[in-house]
Motif scaffolding. Structure first.
Motif, mmCIF file in Angstrom:
data_model
loop_
_atom_site.group_PDB
_atom_site.id
_atom_site.type_symbol
_atom_site.label_atom_id
_atom_site.label_comp_id
_atom_site.label_asym_id
_atom_site.label_seq_id
_atom_site.Cartn_x
_atom_site.Cartn_y
_atom_site.Cartn_z
ATOM 1 N N HIS A 268 8.192 6.429 -1.645
ATOM 2 C CA HIS A 268 7.786 5.264 -2.439
ATOM 3 C C HIS A 268 8.481 3.985 -2.003
ATOM 4 O O HIS A 268 9.104 3.294 -2.792
ATOM 5 N N ASP A 269 8.398 3.716 -0.705
ATOM 6 C CA ASP A 269 8.914 2.479 -0.145
ATOM 7 C C ASP A 269 7.949 1.345 -0.517
ATOM 8 O O ASP A 269 6.808 1.316 -0.082
ATOM 9 N N MET A 270 8.455 0.408 -1.321
ATOM 10 C CA MET A 270 7.567 -0.636 -1.852
ATOM 11 C C MET A 270 6.995 -1.532 -0.754
ATOM 12 O O MET A 270 5.875 -2.022 -0.859
ATOM 13 N N ASP A 271 7.789 -1.741 0.305
ATOM 14 C CA ASP A 271 7.303 -2.609 1.378
ATOM 15 C C ASP A 271 6.105 -1.991 2.084
ATOM 16 O O ASP A 271 5.167 -2.686 2.470
ATOM 17 N N VAL A 272 6.156 -0.667 2.268
ATOM 18 C CA VAL A 272 5.021 0.000 2.923
ATOM 19 C C VAL A 272 3.834 0.058 1.967
ATOM 20 O O VAL A 272 2.686 -0.156 2.361
ATOM 21 N N LEU A 273 4.115 0.324 0.699
ATOM 22 C CA LEU A 273 3.027 0.454 -0.277
ATOM 23 C C LEU A 273 2.222 -0.834 -0.410
ATOM 24 O O LEU A 273 1.019 -0.801 -0.639
ATOM 25 N N SER A 274 2.899 -1.964 -0.281
ATOM 26 C CA SER A 274 2.167 -3.223 -0.439
ATOM 27 C C SER A 274 1.986 -3.935 0.897
ATOM 28 O O SER A 274 1.513 -5.067 0.947
ATOM 29 N N GLY A 275 2.371 -3.260 1.991
ATOM 30 C CA GLY A 275 2.381 -3.892 3.307
ATOM 31 C C GLY A 275 0.999 -4.077 3.930
ATOM 32 O O GLY A 275 -0.013 -3.622 3.389
ATOM 33 N N PRO A 276 0.971 -4.760 5.087
ATOM 34 C CA PRO A 276 -0.308 -5.066 5.743
ATOM 35 C C PRO A 276 -1.084 -3.820 6.178
ATOM 36 O O PRO A 276 -2.313 -3.827 6.168
#
Lengths: 416, 309
Positions: free
Chosen positions: A212-220
């Motif tokens: 649940h890495d937030m940067d990957v979850l909302s990333g490009p």
């Protein structure tokens, strides 16, 4: 008075009778349909051959929801069954509450650690102790293909997402439904899982859906995955809303649709329709997910029991499940593959053999990832949140992938 | 035994009388006691328990770790809950409105002393006898573009006909209104018809003599007299709307996506399948709150009005 005395004698005899037998093993499961029921009957037979009594605790209805409610009540009142069909991260939740028993002695004796890939045994252990037994492995990222339909439309079986869209355009022009799909939340998630894995790759997939890495979850990259996922809408017929997965599979069997992305339980439908793998239908990895394997494992979690005999029966059950004989019997009936990597696969069909090869090779390369759509990657709370976002996004005509990626991250955050 | 006998002989008959009197006084209370206990425990007890759970961090089993209003905060940050509430507002308003309007209209028409009234009344009332699940399944078939109305029209040659609300995320909630109105308006009609029959014919005749037209009689005299019927209909319909679960389950199971989700479905799925009992309990409390917010002022004004009158 006489009546009461008679009754007392009768009760005493009953108690004596039951304790004189070997242990009783009560199993909560929902293997009630066709091939699954046959598989459960095989387990029952094997337990009875060892002198134990098998008590079926099958609660029908909706993917085990009803059964889980009964299980909760019984566990809280201190009368749990010996084993229950619980999977994925829910095993950890039950273990955390102190309901599950350790199977370490059985595991050590049979050397489970060397038999099972570490990704699998990790799910079965709580704080380093085995508390559940894996039964089978389903591969989720399969693409089921009707080759006759492809031939008629002059399309190639796709191996990447771009090829998928190219083939789908051709199929659509030929007047067939390119992708058979059922508009239910878990099916939407299963489809998204395959697309996300293709776009993100196993490393980022794990970062997003397991860690649940937030940067990957909302990333490009997630935005790209969502965009491609949404594009698949164009290749699904408008009547897919609420359709069951097996109805969608029938569309592929009948040639009304060309492809379906679904786990290998779909094979049961093809087999039931007397279709032969490799000839009437093809099983290939979902486009862009070669070299990866999203696994869905059925398992039995073992509960703490008070009765010594029953405990013995429970341990025997755990041991029996991982024995090659049962693994072959159960998995050929259910369409999945054995969870042991040291098995002889000659009794299995072509798809299962391919699946086993991929299972072994991806276990080494790191392409073996848990399926979030089937509860292997996250708790049911996080899974539910992801389902909500994904299914809402997929069902809107013009949804914004960027905003959805953001809300995906915040939805996951809120359930942690 | 002998002593007791002596006592009863010394004071003849009086204790027995007292006993029967006591019994007579106690009997109604005794007879009601099981119901009262069941109601207290089964309704109010569990209400309080749910309220308590909503303030804990309960996941898939109840736990009593105090979490304050965290579950409520999470609930209001949840898009699905907001959609569910919005849907309930749309569904509730349209369902109650249409049911009252159609029911009242049908009742007035039926009240015109027409032939075969009994038969027609039965026909209109019959949908109420169906289970919501059946209603949901049937309407799902009718509205499904590939099975029902749209296909029929296409087969009949009207190929441009389009009615795909059931698969349209923006319109799906209205299909549920259609099915629910179909089911419940006959029942409202029956209530209104009973009310209309209760109106004193002399008043209407007096109005006629005064030269009032028929629509005017209905608007000015009959409908105001139907206030209690309105009251009971709204009570019944409002709680059908708020608890409505089976109809949506059978028609759309909350789909497409969660576009037709309702708070009751949300509550069930979070409490029992998602393992978020705290949040489920919080949503249940909000549903209770909503119901009370509508019903308490209404009950208060109606009952006070009745007492004053």
């Amino acid at each position: 008075m006489k009546l009461i005395r008679h009754l007392m004698v009768a009760i005493a005899l009953c108690v004596a009778g039951s304790s004189a037998q070997a242990g009783e093993v009560e199993v909560l499961h929902w293997w009630t349909s066709g091939g699954e029921a046959k598989a459960a009957a095989a387990l029952k037979q094997m337990m009875e051959d060892q002198g134990h009594t098998w008590k079926d605790f099958a609660v029908a209805g909706g993917g085990g929801e009803a059964a889980m409610t009964v299980l909760k009540t019984r566990a809280v009142s201190g009368n749990p069954p010996a084993a229950a069909q619980i999977k994925g991260l829910d095993i950890q939740e039950w273990a955390k509450l102190g309901f599950l028993t350790s199977l370490d002695d059985v595991a050590d004796k049979a050397n489970w650690d060397s038999m099972l890939p570490p990704v699998v045994s990790k799910v079965m252990k709580y704080e380093g102790h085995y508390v559940a037994v894996p039964i089978n492995v389903h591969r989720v990222n399969w693409l089921w293909v009707n080759p006759a339909v492809f031939k008629k439309a002059g399309a190639e079986v796709p191996t990447t997402l771009d090829e998928f869209f190219a083939a789908a355009d051709k199929l659509k022009a030929a007047g067939v439904v390119p992708l058979a799909h059922g508009g239910q939340a878990w099916q939407d998630a299963t489809l998204f899982e395959a697309v996300a894995l293709a776009v993100l790759g196993p490393k980022d997939y794990t970062a997003a859906f397991v860690e649940h890495d937030m940067d990957v979850l909302s990333g490009p990259k997630m935005v790209e995955a969502l965009t491609k996922f949404h594009r698949m809408r164009d290749y699904i017929d408008p009547n897919s809303v609420g359709r069951d997965w097996n109805v969608a599979t029938k569309m592929v069997i009948n040639g009304d649709a060309a492809m379906q992305i679904m786990g290998d339980w779909a094979k049961g439908e093809f087999t039931a329709a007397d279709k032969v793998a490799g000839k009437d239908y093809l099983c290939v990895p979902a486009p862009g997910t070669q070299g990866t394997f999203t696994f869905n494992i059925d398992s039995l979690a073992m509960f703490k029991l008070n009765d010594e005999e029953n405990e013995k029966a429970q341990k025997d059950l755990a041991r029996t499940i991982l024995e090659p004989e049962f693994q072959t019997l159960f998995n050929t009936a259910k369409g999945s593959i054995p969870v042991r990597t040291d098995m002889d696969m000659s009794n299995f069909d072509a798809c299962a053999q391919k699946s086993m090869e991929a299972f072994k090779s991806t276990a080494d390369t790191g392409g073996l990832v848990p399926s979030f759509a089937h509860g292997l990657a996250t708790t049911s709370a996080v899974q539910g949140q992801i389902f909500d976002v994904i299914t809402n996004f997929f069902n809107q005509k013009d949804a914004d992938p960027k905003a959805t990626a953001k809300s995906l991250a915040s939805a996951v955050q809120s359930a942690l | 035994m002998a002593q007791l006998g002596a006592v009863s002989q010394a004071t003849p008959r009086r204790p027995r009388v007292r006993l029967t009197q006591l019994l007579e006084r106690l009997l109604p209370k005794l007879a009601l006691a099981p119901t009262v206990v069941l109601t207290l425990v089964g309704i109010y007890g569990f209400m309080i328990w749910t309220g308590a759970l909503s303030l804990t961090s309960s996941t898939f089993l109840p736990s009593y770790e105090f979490a304050g209003f965290e579950q409520y905060q999470r609930l209001f940050a949840n898009d699905r809950w907001m959609t569910a509430c919005q849907n309930l507002a749309i569904f509730g308003a349209l369902f109650i409105g249409f049911c009252l309007a159609i029911g009242c209209f049908l009742a007035i028409l039926l009240d015109q002393r027409i032939r075969h009234e009994g038969m027609i009344r039965t026909i209109y009332l019959y949908p109420m006898a169906l289970s919501m699940i059946v209603t949901g399944a049937v309407w799902q078939w009718i509205l499904n573009p590939s099975l029902g109305l749209e296909k029929l029209m296409h087969d009949w040659g009207w190929t441009s006909f389009q009615f795909d609300w059931l698969t349209d995320t923006d319109m799906v909630i209205y299909t549920i209104v259609i099915a629910a109105v179909w089911q419940a308006s006959g029942f409202v009609m029956a209530l209104f018809l009973a009310g209309l029959r209760g109106i004193d014919g002399a008043i209407i005749n007096a109005a006629r003599v005064d030269g009032a037209s028929l629509p005017r009689i209905y608007l000015r005299i009959v409908l105001p007299a139907m206030r209690p019927v309105f009251f009971s209909s709204v009570m019944v319909l409002a709680h059908i709307a708020i608890k409505s679960f089976d109809l949506v389950t059978a028609m759309t199971s909350g789909g497409p996506g969660y576009a037709s989700d309702l708070p009751a479905l949300f509550m069930y799925s979070f409490t029992f399948t998602r393992g978020q009992m705290g949040m489920g309990a919080a949503s249940a409390m909000l549903m209770l709150g909503a119901l009370l917010a509508i019903l308490v002022p209404y009950l208060y004004s109606e009952l006070r009005g009745a007492r004053n009158a």
